[in-house]
Scaffold this motif. Structure first.
Motif, PDB file in Angstrom:
ATOM      1  N   PHE A 203      44.408  47.590  44.852  1.00  0.00           N
ATOM      2  CA  PHE A 203      45.971  47.994  45.554  1.00  0.00           C
ATOM      3  C   PHE A 203      45.839  46.083  46.604  1.00  0.00           C
ATOM      4  O   PHE A 203      46.609  46.131  47.408  1.00  0.00           O
ATOM      5  CB  PHE A 203      46.178  49.029  46.467  1.00  0.00           C
ATOM      6  N   CYS A 204      45.986  44.831  45.814  1.00  0.00           N
ATOM      7  CA  CYS A 204      46.324  43.902  46.546  1.00  0.00           C
ATOM      8  C   CYS A 204      47.717  43.508  46.196  1.00  0.00           C
ATOM      9  O   CYS A 204      48.245  43.966  45.006  1.00  0.00           O
ATOM     10  CB  CYS A 204      45.830  42.577  45.998  1.00  0.00           C
ATOM     11  N   SER A 205      48.024  43.253  47.279  1.00  0.00           N
ATOM     12  CA  SER A 205      49.623  44.119  47.243  1.00  0.00           C
ATOM     13  C   SER A 205      50.569  43.221  46.514  1.00  0.00           C
ATOM     14  O   SER A 205      51.348  42.913  46.010  1.00  0.00           O
ATOM     15  CB  SER A 205      50.227  42.742  48.492  1.00  0.00           C
ATOM     16  N   TYR A 206      50.032  41.787  45.774  1.00  0.00           N
ATOM     17  CA  TYR A 206      50.595  41.308  45.153  1.00  0.00           C
ATOM     18  C   TYR A 206      50.786  41.698  43.410  1.00  0.00           C
ATOM     19  O   TYR A 206      51.314  41.199  41.812  1.00  0.00           O
ATOM     20  CB  TYR A 206      49.847  39.531  44.330  1.00  0.00           C
ATOM     21  N   CYS A 207      49.928  42.409  43.211  1.00  0.00           N
ATOM     22  CA  CYS A 207      48.836  43.013  42.077  1.00  0.00           C
ATOM     23  C   CYS A 207      49.626  43.935  41.143  1.00  0.00           C
ATOM     24  O   CYS A 207      49.177  45.181  41.975  1.00  0.00           O
ATOM     25  CB  CYS A 207      46.888  43.057  41.300  1.00  0.00           C
ATOM     26  N   ILE A 208      49.480  44.237  39.935  1.00  0.00           N
ATOM     27  CA  ILE A 208      50.451  45.687  39.021  1.00  0.00           C
ATOM     28  C   ILE A 208      48.945  46.433  38.471  1.00  0.00           C
ATOM     29  O   ILE A 208      49.230  47.367  38.147  1.00  0.00           O
ATOM     30  CB  ILE A 208      51.361  44.927  38.230  1.00  0.00           C
ATOM     31  N   VAL A 209      48.477  45.543  38.708  1.00  0.00           N
ATOM     32  CA  VAL A 209      46.990  46.684  37.394  1.00  0.00           C
ATOM     33  C   VAL A 209      46.499  48.242  38.496  1.00  0.00           C
ATOM     34  O   VAL A 209      46.429  48.689  37.130  1.00  0.00           O
ATOM     35  CB  VAL A 209      46.024  45.681  38.373  1.00  0.00           C
ATOM     36  N   PRO A 210      46.635  48.172  39.418  1.00  0.00           N
ATOM     37  CA  PRO A 210      45.945  49.391  40.093  1.00  0.00           C
ATOM     38  C   PRO A 210      47.489  50.109  39.311  1.00  0.00           C
ATOM     39  O   PRO A 210      47.451  51.686  39.722  1.00  0.00           O
ATOM     40  CB  PRO A 210      46.330  49.154  41.527  1.00  0.00           C
ATOM     41  N   GLY A 243      34.577  44.792  34.068  1.00  0.00           N
ATOM     42  CA  GLY A 243      35.217  45.669  34.722  1.00  0.00           C
ATOM     43  C   GLY A 243      36.775  45.185  35.797  1.00  0.00           C
ATOM     44  O   GLY A 243      36.134  44.207  36.044  1.00  0.00           O
ATOM     45  N   GLN A 244      37.552  45.849  36.233  1.00  0.00           N
ATOM     46  CA  GLN A 244      38.337  45.221  37.187  1.00  0.00           C
ATOM     47  C   GLN A 244      38.151  44.830  38.132  1.00  0.00           C
ATOM     48  O   GLN A 244      38.521  43.311  38.352  1.00  0.00           O
ATOM     49  CB  GLN A 244      39.655  45.645  37.618  1.00  0.00           C
ATOM     50  N   ASN A 245      37.226  45.117  39.194  1.00  0.00           N
ATOM     51  CA  ASN A 245      36.147  45.290  39.709  1.00  0.00           C
ATOM     52  C   ASN A 245      34.385  45.694  39.410  1.00  0.00           C
ATOM     53  O   ASN A 245      34.365  46.536  39.922  1.00  0.00           O
ATOM     54  CB  ASN A 245      36.673  45.724  40.920  1.00  0.00           C
ATOM     55  N   SER A 280      33.887  40.380  40.067  1.00  0.00           N
ATOM     56  CA  SER A 280      33.697  40.734  40.977  1.00  0.00           C
ATOM     57  C   SER A 280      34.676  40.179  41.910  1.00  0.00           C
ATOM     58  O   SER A 280      35.295  39.055  42.174  1.00  0.00           O
ATOM     59  CB  SER A 280      32.564  39.854  41.671  1.00  0.00           C
ATOM     60  N   HIS A 281      34.395  41.162  43.099  1.00  0.00           N
ATOM     61  CA  HIS A 281      36.061  41.065  44.057  1.00  0.00           C
ATOM     62  C   HIS A 281      35.080  41.092  45.018  1.00  0.00           C
ATOM     63  O   HIS A 281      33.679  41.528  45.960  1.00  0.00           O
ATOM     64  CB  HIS A 281      36.007  42.689  44.421  1.00  0.00           C
ATOM     65  N   PRO A 282      35.045  40.020  45.868  1.00  0.00           N
ATOM     66  CA  PRO A 282      34.288  39.844  47.056  1.00  0.00           C
ATOM     67  C   PRO A 282      34.051  40.079  48.434  1.00  0.00           C
ATOM     68  O   PRO A 282      32.712  40.289  49.239  1.00  0.00           O
ATOM     69  CB  PRO A 282      34.756  38.199  47.950  1.00  0.00           C
TER      70      PRO A 282
HETATM   71  S1  SF4 Z   1      42.455  43.907  39.563  1.00  0.00           S
HETATM   72 FE1  SF4 Z   1      41.491  42.990  40.973  1.00  0.00          FE
HETATM   73  S2  SF4 Z   1      43.830  41.266  42.149  1.00  0.00           S
HETATM   74 FE2  SF4 Z   1      44.481  43.858  41.460  1.00  0.00          FE
HETATM   75  S3  SF4 Z   1      44.579  44.780  42.492  1.00  0.00           S
HETATM   76 FE3  SF4 Z   1      42.601  44.317  41.881  1.00  0.00          FE
HETATM   77  S4  SF4 Z   1      41.145  43.595  42.633  1.00  0.00           S
HETATM   78 FE4  SF4 Z   1      42.954  43.300  43.688  1.00  0.00          FE
END
Ligand code: SF4
Length: 485
Positions: A203-210, A243-245, A280-282
């Motif tokens: 849930f990164c605050s700018y991202c719609i993916v979740p 994978g997204q992460n 990869s998410h850091p």
């Molecule tokens: S897809 Fe990536 S940018 Fe989007 S919420 Fe997941 S980790 Fe964050």
């Protein structure tokens, strides 16, 4: 025979099987019946065209839909003047939706001249309720609509449309199963993407993916390994784990497995020569993963590690859950273990509340890390994300000005980094003939850098040694060596 399902043994007079993927193979055979009727009427094989937007996971999903369409008798067309047109959509950026609506408007005119034409739309954009309402109300000429959670049901939905002639809309809020054993029409015979998990819980605050790809769910290691074994038996020597992460792989599985442990198992597969992974998410890239990569003969020396911003203040607002210092510490650890590693990243300029000083911080990280390349984006205010309703949206002028100065630094640093292998001989996976120069081939180093060199088509799909004679910015010109090896 695909994945042990013999289509000749499918009894089309009986009820469709309940279990997957047998059910979809049943509907593929059912569709095949309709398509041969269409073929007779048209006096030719019906054609299809798929337009894919967005990430590697979307392109991999499209490879499955292409394979199903070819299996039931469609042939691929060059453009949208086809009997079946499908948009596999992305919704990460605000204007992505508008672009698709515009394209649909044009397709409506094409369909007027070809009433048998079938139009389909799928992907992340379809997971948004307001989009489905708009399609239902204003785009009645669109025939099949499905989302990211039931892409495996494509054959069943196509059959429902062929039989009823009605608009078919089937959107799942959440995925209740993972169905992967479907045909895949790979773009390359020798390399392929393999989904290891879906969804994202970050849930990164700018991202719609979740909101459109749902909660994280991992495939079992056995399923992943048996798919890779099948691919290697079929001539694949390089895989990209998707994978997204990927770092949070396995967290929803009963068996105790981490991404690093999965990689170790995959490394054991004979015949597989290269392993890549993204993204990869850091925040959860483990020491265990660094150790496994450093000890590996097959995992490529490349990590895509999205930073997004170098300002800890902005990273907090983005809900990225690491600071500038933590990111740099992680990179130091990676470089200590693998000095020849290539690191690439994603960067956003213009996040709400961002100042010039914040962008200075990002530029500082770019210089300190020394990225081989970076995808640099201007912030897109995405309806439905927390950041969209944040105060202090940055004026366009400031975004453009900061974007340009960041990009300048990224390109200067990347050009220097890319050139560090000049004069060395390195192994290159030959991917295709060079579309710009007759007699030249195009391939990639383990770190994903492009190399062009003289050679015959017979080398495509193999790994050869190439001396990197000259770096030209972001690619190399080389000469094949050790030809008789
Ligand atoms: S897809 Fe990536 S940018 Fe989007 S919420 Fe997941 S980790 Fe964050």
């Amino acid at each position: 025979m695909c994945n042990n399902i013999d289509s000749n043994k499918i009894d089309l007079n009986s009820e469709p099987p309940l279990d997957e993927p047998a059910r979809q193979f049943y509907f593929m055979e059912k569709c095949r019946g309709y398509v041969s009727g269409l073929k007779e009427r048209l006096g030719r094989s019906p054609s299809f065209f798929i337009q894919t937007f967005g990430c590697q996971m979307n392109f991999h999903d499209s490879e499955k839909i292409v394979a199903i369409l070819e299996r039931i008798g469609f042939v691929e067309a060059e453009g949208e003047n086809a009997d079946f047109v499908l948009y596999n959509t992305c919704t990460v950026r605000e204007n992505a939706n508008e672009r698709v609506y515009g394209r649909l408007g044009q397709l409506k005119r094409v369909k007027k001249n070809n009433p048998e034409m079938i139009i389909g739309i799928c992907g992340c954009m379809m997971q948004e309720e307001h989009v489905i309402e708009k399609i239902r109300k204003s785009y009645k000429f669109v025939d099949i609509v499905f989302g990211t959670h039931n892409i495996f049901k494509f054959a069943e939905l196509l059959y429902a449309r062929l039989r009823s002639g009605e608009q078919i809309i089937d959107i799942w809020k959440e995925a209740d199963r993972i169905v992967e054993e479907l045909p895949v029409d790979r773009k390359y015979d020798f390399k392929c993407g393999v989904n290891i998990m879906y969804g994202c819980n970050n849930f990164c605050s700018y991202c719609i993916v979740p909101y459109v790809r749902g909660r994280e769910r991992s495939r079992t290691p056995d399923d992943i390994i048996s798919e890779i074994r099948r691919l290697v038996d079929d001539g694949v020597i390089e895989i990209m784990l998707l994978g997204q992460n990927v770092n949070s792989y396995g967290k929803n599985l009963d068996t105790e497995i981490t991404f690093a442990k999965l990689l170790k198992e995959i490394e054991k597969i004979d015949g597989l020569e290269r392993i890549r992974f993204m993204t990869s998410h850091p925040k959860d890239l483990s020491d265990e993963l660094i150790e496994v990569m450093a000890a590996s003969k097959k995992i490529c020396r490349h990590i895509h590690l999205p930073l997004q911003s170098g300002s800890s203040r902005i990273l907090k607002k983005m809900n990225r859950r690491y600071t500038k210092e933590q990111y740099l510490e992680l990179v130091d650890k990676i470089k200590k273990a693998m000095p020849d590693i290539s690191i690439t990243t994603d960067l956003i300029v213009g996040f709400p509340g961002e100042t010039d000083e914040d962008v200075d911080e990002t530029i500082d990280v770019v210089k300190k890390v020394g990225y081989d390349s970076a995808f640099t984006f201007q912030y897109s205010r995405r309806t439905g994300t927390p950041a969209a309703s944040m105060e202090n949206q940055v004026p366009k002028e400031a975004v453009t000005r900061n974007f340009d100065r960041l990009l300048k630094t990224v390109q200067e640093v990347a050009a220097k980094r890319t050139a560090r292998f000049e004069g060395q001989t390195m192994s290159v996976l030959v991917e295709e003939v060079d579309s710009h120069e007759e007699g030249m081939l195009t391939g990639r180093l383990g770190n994903n850098t492009v190399v062009h060199f003289d050679g015959g088509r017979d080398l495509i799909g193999s790994i050869v040694d190439v001396r990197l004679d000259e770096c030209r910015g972001f690619y190399y010109i080389g000469r094949q060596v050790n030809i008789n090896k």
